[in-house]
Write an enzyme that holds these catalytic residues in place. Sequence first.
Site, PDB file in Angstrom:
ATOM      1  N   PHE A   1     -18.217  60.466   7.970  1.00  0.00           N
ATOM      2  CA  PHE A   1     -17.676  61.807   8.225  1.00  0.00           C
ATOM      3  C   PHE A   1     -18.528  62.818   7.479  1.00  0.00           C
ATOM      4  O   PHE A   1     -18.671  62.735   6.267  1.00  0.00           O
ATOM      5  CB  PHE A   1     -16.215  61.918   7.770  1.00  0.00           C
TER       6      PHE A   1
ATOM      7  N   ASP B   1     -24.675  62.725   1.238  1.00  0.00           N
ATOM      8  CA  ASP B   1     -23.527  63.608   1.393  1.00  0.00           C
ATOM      9  C   ASP B   1     -22.534  63.282   0.281  1.00  0.00           C
ATOM     10  O   ASP B   1     -21.766  62.331   0.374  1.00  0.00           O
ATOM     11  CB  ASP B   1     -22.909  63.386   2.777  1.00  0.00           C
TER      12      ASP B   1
ATOM     13  N   LYS C   1     -16.613  70.966  -1.780  1.00  0.00           N
ATOM     14  CA  LYS C   1     -15.258  70.650  -2.238  1.00  0.00           C
ATOM     15  C   LYS C   1     -14.976  71.131  -3.663  1.00  0.00           C
ATOM     16  O   LYS C   1     -14.616  72.274  -3.876  1.00  0.00           O
ATOM     17  CB  LYS C   1     -14.977  69.157  -2.076  1.00  0.00           C
TER      18      LYS C   1
END
Length: 393
Positions: free
Chosen positions: A127, A214, A243
């Site tokens: 993802f 990532d 985040k």
Amino acid sequence: MDRLMNVYKRLPVTFERGEGVWLWDTEGNKYLDALAGIAVCALGHAHPAVTEAIQKQASQLIHTCNLYQISNQKTLAEILCRLTGLDQAFFCNSGAEAVEAGLKLIRLYAHQKGIDAPQVITLHNAFHGRTLATIAAGGSEKAQAGFEPLMPGFIRVPFNDIAALENIANTHKNIVAILLEPIQGESGIQVPHEDYLLKVRKLCDQQNWLMALDEVQTGMGRTGHLFAYKAYSLLPDILMVAKALGNGVPIGACLAKESVATLFKPGNHGSTFGGNPLACAAALATLKEIESNKLWENAAKQGKMLLDGLKQKLKNHPHVKDIRGKGLMIGIELDRPCRDILGAALEKRLLFTVSNETVIRLLPPLIIADQEIKQILEILPELIDRFTQPKKP
């Protein structure tokens, strides 16, 4: 008619304030937050240092744009480059945007090498975001459904499978990079073998591929290291973070080695809001707190306590298939879809989420203490027991 587009399955609760690892809803009920806004609020809620930094910056200047110098942005880039070992940073507003920036750098790198149709290796069940490019890069058919035709240029291989990578290297000639998460989060906390990332780095060096990590979810201390790759003797060529970088204020960053980062020239990329004074002030305060308090060490300590406790309490549970994780990134895989457990968890005033239909995902703030870990260990096994019991007719 609800004026909000129907893109979330929202739970029936609204929060109005928070403090540390706790949230209070509009009815005054207090909840233990073991989700942290999906790994965002690493310092918990209403952290005084972040609050002060936001208030001070907001009273002076919230936004100009990247047509001008932004001192907070320069300072943040210096700190991130020092902490990561990379050379230059581009600031944006989210993890998906950070991955997009990385993919554009990869395309520039390929074209510089004379490769007109470059291919990037990505992994099954990965993802990387919800933009058109990042869903194409990701491995979720559910996220891709209805948005075809997908952007070309990606080859998918199984996660944690070096042999599959080596096979691709022997059969495809236009590969220029591999994009991967050190631990797959959305697919249910999939942790690779201890030597996997090192072998990927070695293969990239042998094949002259870029290694793009990532770390949108794994970064900022979440896995027991400031960044997940810090557990190994390696350095990626490109790194994406977001985040927890602003502890709730939207900010993302794409960092890269000089040889890659300098491929960007004025006009190649940009962001109206990316790296504005307010977002960078929040990120600077967040990084200072994480680094000065070495919160990755608390993540490692509390994560071990939580993981060990869950394994002990659930070791013989007939409906628990696996318990896995690293630091404060933990998944409990059940033998059935379990999203409905979230309603029962609300009643017990515990917040977490479910990934990949069957995995309970825990991502508490990095400031969590022994007492709150003990509370999770008291509540969660009982919730799982009740949820998996046969329903009475």
